[in-house]
Design a protein around this motif. Structure first.
Motif, PDB file in Angstrom:
ATOM      1  N   ARG A  37       2.081  -8.935  -1.104  1.00 55.15           N
ATOM      2  CA  ARG A  37       0.960  -9.810  -1.517  1.00 55.15           C
ATOM      3  C   ARG A  37       1.650 -11.233  -1.955  1.00 55.15           C
ATOM      4  NH1 ARG A  37      -1.902 -10.250  -6.497  1.00 55.15           N
ATOM      5  NH2 ARG A  37      -3.887 -11.237  -6.154  1.00 55.15           N
ATOM      6  N   LYS A  38       2.772 -10.991  -2.705  1.00 56.86           N
ATOM      7  CA  LYS A  38       3.348 -12.223  -3.199  1.00 56.86           C
ATOM      8  C   LYS A  38       3.941 -13.174  -2.241  1.00 56.86           C
ATOM      9  CE  LYS A  38       6.590 -13.748  -6.730  1.00 56.86           C
ATOM     10  NZ  LYS A  38       5.888 -14.277  -7.592  1.00 56.86           N
ATOM     11  N   MET A  39       4.440 -12.569  -0.847  1.00 55.74           N
ATOM     12  CA  MET A  39       4.911 -13.524   0.251  1.00 55.74           C
ATOM     13  C   MET A  39       3.537 -13.958   1.138  1.00 55.74           C
ATOM     14  SD  MET A  39       7.920 -10.903   1.326  1.00 55.74           S
ATOM     15  CE  MET A  39       8.848 -11.832   2.482  1.00 55.74           C
ATOM     16  N   LYS A  40       2.395 -13.539   0.646  1.00 55.70           N
ATOM     17  CA  LYS A  40       1.280 -14.072   1.286  1.00 55.70           C
ATOM     18  C   LYS A  40       1.099 -13.703   2.695  1.00 55.70           C
ATOM     19  CE  LYS A  40       0.615 -17.668  -1.829  1.00 55.70           C
ATOM     20  NZ  LYS A  40       0.811 -19.239  -1.991  1.00 55.70           N
ATOM     21  N   TRP A  41       1.466 -12.557   3.055  1.00 60.71           N
ATOM     22  CA  TRP A  41       1.339 -11.991   4.301  1.00 60.71           C
ATOM     23  C   TRP A  41      -0.098 -11.583   4.649  1.00 60.71           C
ATOM     24  CZ3 TRP A  41       6.483  -8.345   5.116  1.00 60.71           C
ATOM     25  CH2 TRP A  41       7.444  -9.087   5.271  1.00 60.71           C
ATOM     26  N   ASN A  42      -0.335 -11.092   6.081  1.00 57.26           N
ATOM     27  CA  ASN A  42      -1.478 -10.937   6.443  1.00 57.26           C
ATOM     28  C   ASN A  42      -1.982  -9.546   5.809  1.00 57.26           C
ATOM     29  OD1 ASN A  42      -3.887 -10.616   7.877  1.00 57.26           O
ATOM     30  ND2 ASN A  42      -2.824  -9.864   9.786  1.00 57.26           N
ATOM     31  N   LYS A  43      -3.402  -9.585   5.718  1.00 57.18           N
ATOM     32  CA  LYS A  43      -4.012  -8.467   4.939  1.00 57.18           C
ATOM     33  C   LYS A  43      -3.730  -6.981   5.595  1.00 57.18           C
ATOM     34  CE  LYS A  43      -7.986  -8.841   3.018  1.00 57.18           C
ATOM     35  NZ  LYS A  43      -9.523  -9.110   3.078  1.00 57.18           N
ATOM     36  N   VAL A  44      -3.547  -6.926   6.487  1.00 53.37           N
ATOM     37  CA  VAL A  44      -3.302  -5.640   7.577  1.00 53.37           C
ATOM     38  C   VAL A  44      -1.852  -5.257   7.295  1.00 53.37           C
ATOM     39  CG1 VAL A  44      -2.928  -4.731   9.481  1.00 53.37           C
ATOM     40  CG2 VAL A  44      -4.806  -6.056   9.333  1.00 53.37           C
ATOM     41  N   ILE A  45      -0.998  -6.158   7.001  1.00 54.75           N
ATOM     42  CA  ILE A  45       0.645  -5.738   6.637  1.00 54.75           C
ATOM     43  C   ILE A  45       0.623  -5.544   5.393  1.00 54.75           C
ATOM     44  CG2 ILE A  45       2.753  -6.665   6.504  1.00 54.75           C
ATOM     45  CD1 ILE A  45       2.216  -8.414   8.988  1.00 54.75           C
ATOM     46  N   ARG A  46      -0.253  -6.032   4.414  1.00 56.99           N
ATOM     47  CA  ARG A  46      -0.278  -5.615   3.194  1.00 56.99           C
ATOM     48  C   ARG A  46      -0.691  -4.221   2.590  1.00 56.99           C
ATOM     49  NH1 ARG A  46      -2.952 -10.772   0.595  1.00 56.99           N
ATOM     50  NH2 ARG A  46      -4.478 -10.114   1.799  1.00 56.99           N
ATOM     51  N   MET A  47      -1.765  -3.749   3.733  1.00 56.04           N
ATOM     52  CA  MET A  47      -2.175  -2.475   3.252  1.00 56.04           C
ATOM     53  C   MET A  47      -1.360  -1.309   4.114  1.00 56.04           C
ATOM     54  SD  MET A  47      -6.311  -3.116   3.418  1.00 56.04           S
ATOM     55  CE  MET A  47      -6.279  -3.100   5.423  1.00 56.04           C
ATOM     56  N   ILE A  48      -0.164  -1.725   4.645  1.00 56.24           N
ATOM     57  CA  ILE A  48       0.657  -0.397   5.517  1.00 56.24           C
ATOM     58  C   ILE A  48       1.141   0.436   4.488  1.00 56.24           C
ATOM     59  CG2 ILE A  48       2.576  -0.440   6.572  1.00 56.24           C
ATOM     60  CD1 ILE A  48       2.015  -2.587   8.481  1.00 56.24           C
ATOM     61  N   PRO A  49       1.627  -0.007   3.189  1.00 56.04           N
ATOM     62  CA  PRO A  49       2.304   0.977   2.358  1.00 56.04           C
ATOM     63  C   PRO A  49       1.161   1.936   1.836  1.00 56.04           C
ATOM     64  CG  PRO A  49       3.037  -1.091   1.793  1.00 56.04           C
ATOM     65  CD  PRO A  49       2.067  -1.476   2.819  1.00 56.04           C
ATOM     66  N   SER A  50      -0.197   1.559   1.666  1.00 58.10           N
ATOM     67  CA  SER A  50      -1.256   2.332   1.179  1.00 58.10           C
ATOM     68  C   SER A  50      -1.642   3.323   2.256  1.00 58.10           C
ATOM     69  CB  SER A  50      -2.494   1.555   0.640  1.00 58.10           C
ATOM     70  OG  SER A  50      -2.830   0.769   1.607  1.00 58.10           O
ATOM     71  N   MET A  51      -1.693   2.833   3.566  1.00 63.72           N
ATOM     72  CA  MET A  51      -2.156   3.775   4.766  1.00 63.72           C
ATOM     73  C   MET A  51      -1.001   4.834   4.767  1.00 63.72           C
ATOM     74  SD  MET A  51      -3.669   1.077   7.470  1.00 63.72           S
ATOM     75  CE  MET A  51      -2.563  -0.105   7.362  1.00 63.72           C
ATOM     76  N   LEU A  52       0.275   4.318   4.733  1.00 59.60           N
ATOM     77  CA  LEU A  52       1.210   5.377   4.846  1.00 59.60           C
ATOM     78  C   LEU A  52       1.226   6.504   3.727  1.00 59.60           C
ATOM     79  CD1 LEU A  52       4.236   3.244   6.141  1.00 59.60           C
ATOM     80  CD2 LEU A  52       2.791   4.805   7.557  1.00 59.60           C
ATOM     81  N   MET A  76      -2.505  14.812  -4.666  1.00 54.33           N
ATOM     82  CA  MET A  76      -3.557  14.034  -5.367  1.00 54.33           C
ATOM     83  C   MET A  76      -3.199  12.840  -6.315  1.00 54.33           C
ATOM     84  SD  MET A  76      -6.426  15.358  -4.425  1.00 54.33           S
ATOM     85  CE  MET A  76      -6.312  16.376  -3.041  1.00 54.33           C
ATOM     86  N   PHE A  77      -1.661  13.028  -6.827  1.00 50.94           N
ATOM     87  CA  PHE A  77      -1.284  12.044  -7.454  1.00 50.94           C
ATOM     88  C   PHE A  77      -0.578  10.877  -6.687  1.00 50.94           C
ATOM     89  CE2 PHE A  77      -0.375  15.190 -10.989  1.00 50.94           C
ATOM     90  CZ  PHE A  77      -1.309  14.650 -11.903  1.00 50.94           C
ATOM     91  N   LEU A  78      -0.222  11.385  -5.334  1.00 48.21           N
ATOM     92  CA  LEU A  78       0.057  10.398  -4.417  1.00 48.21           C
ATOM     93  C   LEU A  78      -1.347   9.501  -3.807  1.00 48.21           C
ATOM     94  CD1 LEU A  78       2.863   9.677  -3.275  1.00 48.21           C
ATOM     95  CD2 LEU A  78       2.610  11.063  -1.399  1.00 48.21           C
ATOM     96  N   LEU A  79      -2.164  10.302  -3.802  1.00 50.40           N
ATOM     97  CA  LEU A  79      -3.353   9.425  -3.164  1.00 50.40           C
ATOM     98  C   LEU A  79      -3.864   8.694  -4.233  1.00 50.40           C
ATOM     99  CD1 LEU A  79      -5.298   9.739  -0.969  1.00 50.40           C
ATOM    100  CD2 LEU A  79      -6.615  11.359  -2.156  1.00 50.40           C
ATOM    101  N   LEU A  80      -3.784   8.801  -5.650  1.00 52.42           N
ATOM    102  CA  LEU A  80      -4.183   7.818  -6.663  1.00 52.42           C
ATOM    103  C   LEU A  80      -3.308   6.626  -6.399  1.00 52.42           C
ATOM    104  CD1 LEU A  80      -4.520  10.200  -9.698  1.00 52.42           C
ATOM    105  CD2 LEU A  80      -6.452   9.116  -8.615  1.00 52.42           C
ATOM    106  N   PHE A  81      -2.020   6.764  -6.222  1.00 59.26           N
ATOM    107  CA  PHE A  81      -1.215   5.697  -6.178  1.00 59.26           C
ATOM    108  C   PHE A  81      -1.458   4.877  -4.816  1.00 59.26           C
ATOM    109  CE2 PHE A  81       1.785   7.569  -9.210  1.00 59.26           C
ATOM    110  CZ  PHE A  81       2.373   6.341  -9.781  1.00 59.26           C
TER     111      PHE A  81
END
Length: 87
Positions: free
Chosen positions: A25-40, A69-74
């Motif tokens: 987010r700080k590097m101002k990348w595309n929204k899809v790339i910023r969501m990759i960690p959450s999707m994985l 469940m804790f991983l899902l919260l993160f």
């Protein structure tokens, strides 16, 4: 200990995922790339849930269930952090 153990195990990868999302987010990348960690992370939580419910089962599988469940919260926090508009 049944809930505290999985929480402590998930803290390291969870904080790493949040830091990675914040860095993207700080590097101002595309929204899809910023969501990759959450999707994985959601995929990893789903795999752990499957392992806990189908493979291990019972009282031992509850530890994997709490872990997922804790991983899902993160993952949810990471998703919210990734969806915020970049200033």
């Amino acid at each position: 200990m049944m809930i505290g153990g999985p929480l402590l195990i998930v803290l390291l990868p969870g904080v790493l995922i949040l830091m990675l999302t914040w860095l993207f987010r700080k590097m101002k990348w595309n929204k899809v790339i910023r969501m990759i960690p959450s999707m994985l992370t959601v995929i990893a939580a789903a795999v752990l849930f499957y392992i806990s419910y189908v493979e291990v089962r019972g009282f031992e599988g509850a530890g994997y269930l709490f872990l997922s469940m804790f991983l899902l919260l993160f993952a949810v926090v990471s998703y919210i952090l990734a969806k915020k508009p970049v200033q």
